[in-house]
Design a protein around this motif. Sequence first.
Motif: not given
Length: 252
Positions: A120-149
């Motif tokens: 679980e430590f792996l989840i959310g690791f950012e290569s660029n800490k200054h632009r985490p996905i949480s700041k790039v997407f305005i609403d992070n509840n809209k996207w999902e990851i499932r079955n390689n998609r």
Amino acid sequence: MAKITAPFQIEGTIDDLNFFIDEYGINRARLKPESNMTTEKFKTLPSFHKARMQNIEFGQCATKAKTFRLLAAEFNKQAKDGRFAGRANKLLLEVLQEDQKNELGSRLFTEGIKTKFGQEFLIGFESNKHRPISKVFIDNNKWEIRNNRFSHPDFNPANDINWPEEATHVTFNLAIANWNIENDTFSTNYGQPIIISKNEEKQNIVLEVVPPIEQNLQITFIFIGFSKQRGSRDIALHRKYNTATIIAYQYL
């Protein structure tokens, strides 16, 4: 300690002299203290046992981290901050510390990664800490990851992304890496990038990638990169604006 008399103040070290400003604002100089620590003492003194064990474990993780940084190398080239390598070392050390089977100095990353928390430590690791996905997407509840998609329904380019000032286009891509921890080998499959203009209408984003045929630790990365159109050319913005994030894993 000697008092410095000069029309300017000096701070720093020259040869064996250390120049500093004391608590009264006086410029002074003193000889650097000689250290009585030697390599032999560090290796043999019982008081340094814990430090020696920690050093062994850190070295193990630093070696593994060289491979870890290559898992999504194509994404990291385009989205990386200056402390990426150091943060990768720290992440893997946290994973190693989840090894409950072995004692300090003998703990293994290969054991820590088998645990629930280690993975679980792996989840959310950012290569660029200054632009985490949480700041790039305005609403992070809209996207999902499932079955390689990866999917983002009703994506509104103008409103759902935190755009850099110069950007006119955004690129999305997905990658899945299979990492054989024991052998420290890997293979990575990259998807087909999707490029979207800031001015386009709402649409459904779907990113898919076929995972490698090997079945070890599989890690999913998403890349979000920005560019600007200049005439007929699409010019990529600096990597400091881009995002590369671990969003899923599976230990097979």
